[in-house]
Design a protein around this motif. Structure first.
Motif, short mmCIF file in Angstrom:
data_model
loop_
_atom_site.label_atom_id
_atom_site.label_comp_id
_atom_site.label_asym_id
_atom_site.label_seq_id
_atom_site.Cartn_x
_atom_site.Cartn_y
_atom_site.Cartn_z
N GLU A 800 -41.80 -22.83 0.34
CA GLU A 800 -41.13 -23.60 -0.38
C GLU A 800 -39.44 -23.15 -0.47
O GLU A 800 -38.72 -24.10 -0.89
CB GLU A 800 -41.86 -24.07 -1.92
N LEU A 803 -37.46 -24.22 2.30
CA LEU A 803 -37.13 -25.42 1.76
C LEU A 803 -36.25 -25.85 0.72
O LEU A 803 -35.17 -27.14 1.61
CB LEU A 803 -38.56 -26.66 1.62
N ARG A 804 -36.09 -25.28 0.19
CA ARG A 804 -35.17 -25.71 -1.36
C ARG A 804 -33.69 -25.03 -0.72
O ARG A 804 -32.59 -25.97 -1.59
CB ARG A 804 -35.19 -24.59 -2.28
N GLN A 807 -32.47 -27.83 1.38
CA GLN A 807 -33.02 -29.49 0.74
C GLN A 807 -32.16 -29.95 0.96
O GLN A 807 -31.27 -31.58 1.21
CB GLN A 807 -33.17 -29.14 -0.15
N ASP A 813 -37.33 -35.54 0.14
CA ASP A 813 -37.56 -33.93 -0.71
C ASP A 813 -38.75 -33.34 0.29
O ASP A 813 -39.71 -33.95 0.47
CB ASP A 813 -38.31 -34.60 -1.39
N LEU A 814 -37.98 -32.42 0.50
CA LEU A 814 -38.60 -31.68 1.99
C LEU A 814 -39.88 -30.88 1.13
O LEU A 814 -40.84 -30.67 1.30
CB LEU A 814 -38.08 -30.46 2.19
#
Length: 834
Positions: A800, A803-804, A807, A813-814
């Motif tokens: 995550e 991904l942020r 993004q 929204d990944l």
């Protein structure tokens, strides 16, 4: 209507695409009303009732001339759409290439998107591998010019000549490289002092300094030590090592501060304890500090200092001396090594993380360009065209196979259990699929028969939601799938083990599998090496003109021929060999070359006597020992780590060159014997690097120079030895971990086996799919489990935090998508939307 008002216009449109769209709109507006009235009613009255048309209108709309004009407009619209798709595919391909090279904002994609062909061409030239090699070769040649220049003691004001002209020409290569980059990046961006642009600004400043120094050509050339710095500033890989060295220094200074404290304390203590005695090396605090520093760094004077302490000191001085040896040499110097290695590992992980973020950003940008409907899905047509740009050598089946690995084509879409393949009838295949499904090989296998859909409709209500596609999370594994090269398990014979395989091939295969044959081959290789070590390759054991090397060469050719026979032919062995294909190719080339040279030397012996030299080349056969079962893994790991070692050697060369040129300019003017010319200066510093009696060399050269110039040697030792050489040790540790990690060979074999299973299984599923009916089965079998084993699961692919960071490049929204996919590799269709 402008481009901004066009509905559904993709964000990745280029100016060329927008101009095409506007041209089409203008052509449609210029069409006369009479022509438009003649178009079919579906084009003019899309929202009206077809039943309200008059017979005369239907008659006019069905005329051949009106239909022809409609086909013309339709063809023009389709041509524009195809051109837009091709531009989007090319832009996405540039994004993927930039992601692989670590470029984002000033790469091929951004210049292609700008629509400026001049900028794009300059970027293509400046980033091409050939231009990169030219710049690196110019840097190396520019640095080597110092060996042809006069030494400092023989220089005068007139230094013009061929060497100076060559230096100016090589410097102009750097200038051309900068101008190419400024042409597509802009002078303001190139000379920025923010982030990574500092390297570019330094590169430009250094190039200007070298050019001015070469143009003026003074007697004292202060820019000579800076010539190889161009290699560091221009090469991204070498610059990464240089950045790592700079980041190591803060941690290293803490340990060096502790070393300085121990050195000062012990020096003051020994000087006070031995004061008033007839000591030779501890007469004052300064001399004691100097001798203890030499002992700490080189240990060259250990015996002299120990004998001096034993002869003139007591128990207290002896304890202080050994305390310094134990704490300073055995502990703190190893702590320096540990600090360098630990910092290097952290920096390597951080660099890998940064590279992963850049690659992910570039891939998400490419995905956004090909996501034409902005719904977070990439269709098979767009993916297939993208692979045609990136891997033109891939066949249509390989492109389809790679799409199936990344997409949801064989996930649960039509039924809850998802499609699968029927169990094959062969026992070997049944055992493979049984192992994957968790069943016993001899348990009864349930056949999966075709089943009708429960829905009375032949297609779902929303076919777009069930169309095979790739989501952005799976697209982040593009580089893993892109480098795959799929080969059949046994392409030499269509059906392994059947009558299609000739008897001679079966016999060769059985002979290669025999343990006794393998033992004989291994002993022959060692015998071959032993004969060359004994210099007996030209010995003639028989009365004929036949050397023992000829017998060994014949055995080598027979061994290679046996491997070729087992695979069917030379063509099949070259193209479709097993996992050892590179080794087999090398053996075929070596056998052919040595045989050709041997025959030439035998038949041409009456014209030229070079048979002994050709026999000596037979020692190349001993290279096969490196790929035996005991050392093949080490050779593979060494080949994998060789690029990093090459970059490290480049950094060591830059450090060594810079200090050698600086020491020659400083000490050469003071007639230091080891620094009169550049080759002598390089050889003198090499003694310090290799710890080959460097202390004696330093003392001899400082006799004719100022003692403070010894700081040059201290700085060289601190940077080149304590840091750079320890980085080599860190690379060796990484090599050791890579070569002796648990289950490495098993994991590689398993990955190769999964690759073949994916190919075989997908081929079977495609056959069933083309028959026109669906086959359902257990969720434990099929391509889905193999995909999870090959690409990883959940956090193995992305996390995550990554991904942020990417993004802002995505349109959905990944993190939410990733959470919906976590826990199991498949993802339901509902979780793939917005």
């Amino acid at each position: 209507m402008s481009h901004q008002e066009l509905p559904g216009a993709p964000d990745g449109e280029t100016p060329k695409m927008r101009r095409r769209q506007l041209q089409l709109e203008g052509a449609l507006k210029r069409t006369s009303l009479k022509e438009l009235r003649g178009l079919p009613s579906i084009a003019l009255n899309a929202g009206s009732n077809p039943g309200a048309e008059s017979p005369s209108k239907r008659k006019r709309s069905s005329s051949p001339g009106n239909a022809s004009r409609w086909r013309t407009h339709r063809t023009a619209m389709l041509a524009v759409k195809d051109e837009e798709l091709e531009s989007a595919i090319q832009l996405a391909a540039y994004y993927v290439e930039d992601a692989a090279e670590g470029r984002l904002d000033n790469g091929l994609a951004s210049n292609f998107k700008s629509g400026n062909k001049r900028k794009l061409n300059c970027c293509i030239i400046q980033t091409h591998i050939i231009w990169h090699v030219i710049v690196m070769a110019a840097c190396v040649l520019h640095s080597l010019l110092i060996a042809f220049e006069p030494p400092p003691s023989e220089r005068d004001g007139n230094t013009r000549g061929f060497v100076n002209a060559t230096e100016i020409l090589l410097t102009l290569v750097y200038v051309a490289d900068i101008l190419l980059k400024v042409a597509y990046m802009g002078a303001g961006t190139f000379l920025s002092l923010k982030g990574s642009k500092v390297w570019q600004t330094t590169y430009a400043a250094l190039t200007l300094t070298l050019l001015l120094d070469a143009a003026i050509a003074p007697a004292t050339r202060l820019s000579r030590p800076l010539r190889p710095i161009i290699l560091v500033l221009r090469s991204r890989s070498v610059r990464n090592f240089y950045t790592t060295v700079l980041r190591i220094f803060p941690s290293l200074l803490k340990v060096l501060g502790l070393l300085l404290f121990i050195l000062t304390t012990c020096s003051l203590g020994l000087a006070r304890l031995l004061r008033g005695s007839a000591t030779q090396y501890f007469q004052s605090s300064a001399s004691t500090f100097k001798e203890m520093a030499v002992l700490l760094l080189t240990q060259d004077n250990y015996k002299e200092l120990l004998n001096d302490v034993l002869a003139h000191g007591g128990l207290a001085s002896l304890l202080v001396f050994f305390a310094f040896v134990v704490v300073g040499i055995l502990f703190l110097l190893q702590l320096v090594l540990g600090t360098v290695i630990d910092t290097y590992m952290e920096e390597a992980q951080e660099e890998l993380r940064s590279k992963r973020v850049k690659q992910s950003k570039g891939l998400i940008r490419a995905f956004s360009v090909l996501d034409l409907r902005k719904e977070g899905k990439m269709r098979q047509k767009a993916f297939d065209k993208l692979l045609q740009k990136l891997r033109p050598s891939d066949s249509p089946f390989e492109r389809h196979l790679k799409f199936s690995l990344l997409s949801n084509k064989y996930k649960s879409t039509w039924a809850s259990s998802g499609p699968s393949t029927p169990k094959p009838s062969t026992p070997h295949r049944r055992e493979e699929l049984s192992e994957r499904s968790g069943q016993h090989p001899h348990s009864p296998v349930k056949r999966n028969l075709p089943q009708l859909l429960e829905s009375p409709l032949p297609f779902p209500a929303n076919p777009w939601s069930l169309e095979p596609h790739i989501d952005p999370i799976d697209f982040l594994s593009l580089h893993t799938v892109l480098e795959l090269t799929f080969k059949p398990r046994r392409p030499a014979w269509d059906v392994p083990g059947t009558g299609n395989q000739p008897w001679w091939s079966r016999c060769a295969e059985l002979l290669l599998a025999d343990l006794r044959y393998s033992t004989v081959v291994r002993l022959t290789m060692w015998l071959d090496a032993a004969i060359f070590l004994a210099d007996a390759e030209t010995w003639q054991p028989l009365s004929w003109d036949i050397q023992i090397n000829d017998f060994l060469q014949a055995g080598f050719v027979l061994q290679t021929a046996m491997q070729v026979l087992a695979l069917g032919s030379i063509r099949k062995a070259w193209r479709f060999g097993p996992s050892e294909t590179p080794i087999l190719r090398g053996e075929i080339i070596l056998a052919a070359a040595l045989t050709a040279l041997g025959l030439c030397s035998y038949f041409l012996s009456s014209f030229a006597s070079f048979r002994d030299a050709v026999a000596g080349l037979g020692a190349l056969r001993s290279l096969r020992l490196a790929m035996t079962s005991g050392s093949s893994r080490f050779c593979q790991c060494f080949a994998a780590i060789l690029p990093a070692m090459t970059q490290m050697m480049g950094l060591i060369s830059v450090m060594h060159y810079t200090f050698a040129a600086t020491a020659m300019e400083i000490l050469g003017n003071q007639q230091a014997p080891g620094f009169v010319t550049f080759p002598k200066a390089a050889m003198s510093l090499l003694q310090i690097l290799l710890n080959a009696d460097g202390t004696t060399m330093v003392k001899e050269n400082l006799q004719t120079a100022h003692p403070l110039l010894g700081l040059v040697f201290v700085a060289y030792y601190g940077i080149a030895v304590l840091v750079v050489v320890n980085l080599v040790t860190a690379l060796m540790i990484e090599f050791y971990r890579a070569s002796l990690a648990e289950n490495v060979e098993r994991r590689e074999h398993r990955q190769s086996e999964i690759t073949h299973q994916v190919q075989d299984l997908l081929r079977e599923m495609e056959v069933v799919e083309n028959l026109g009916f669906e086959v359902t089965g257990s969720n434990e079998t099929g391509i889905e489990k193999l995909r999870a084993s090959f690409l990883g699961q959940g956090s193995d692919l992305v996390d995550e935090e990554l991904l942020r960071q990417v993004q802002k490049e995505a349109s959905l929204d990944l993190v939410t998508l990733h959470r919906s996919k976590s826990g199991s590799f498949p993802c339901s269709p509902a979780s793939r939307g917005h």
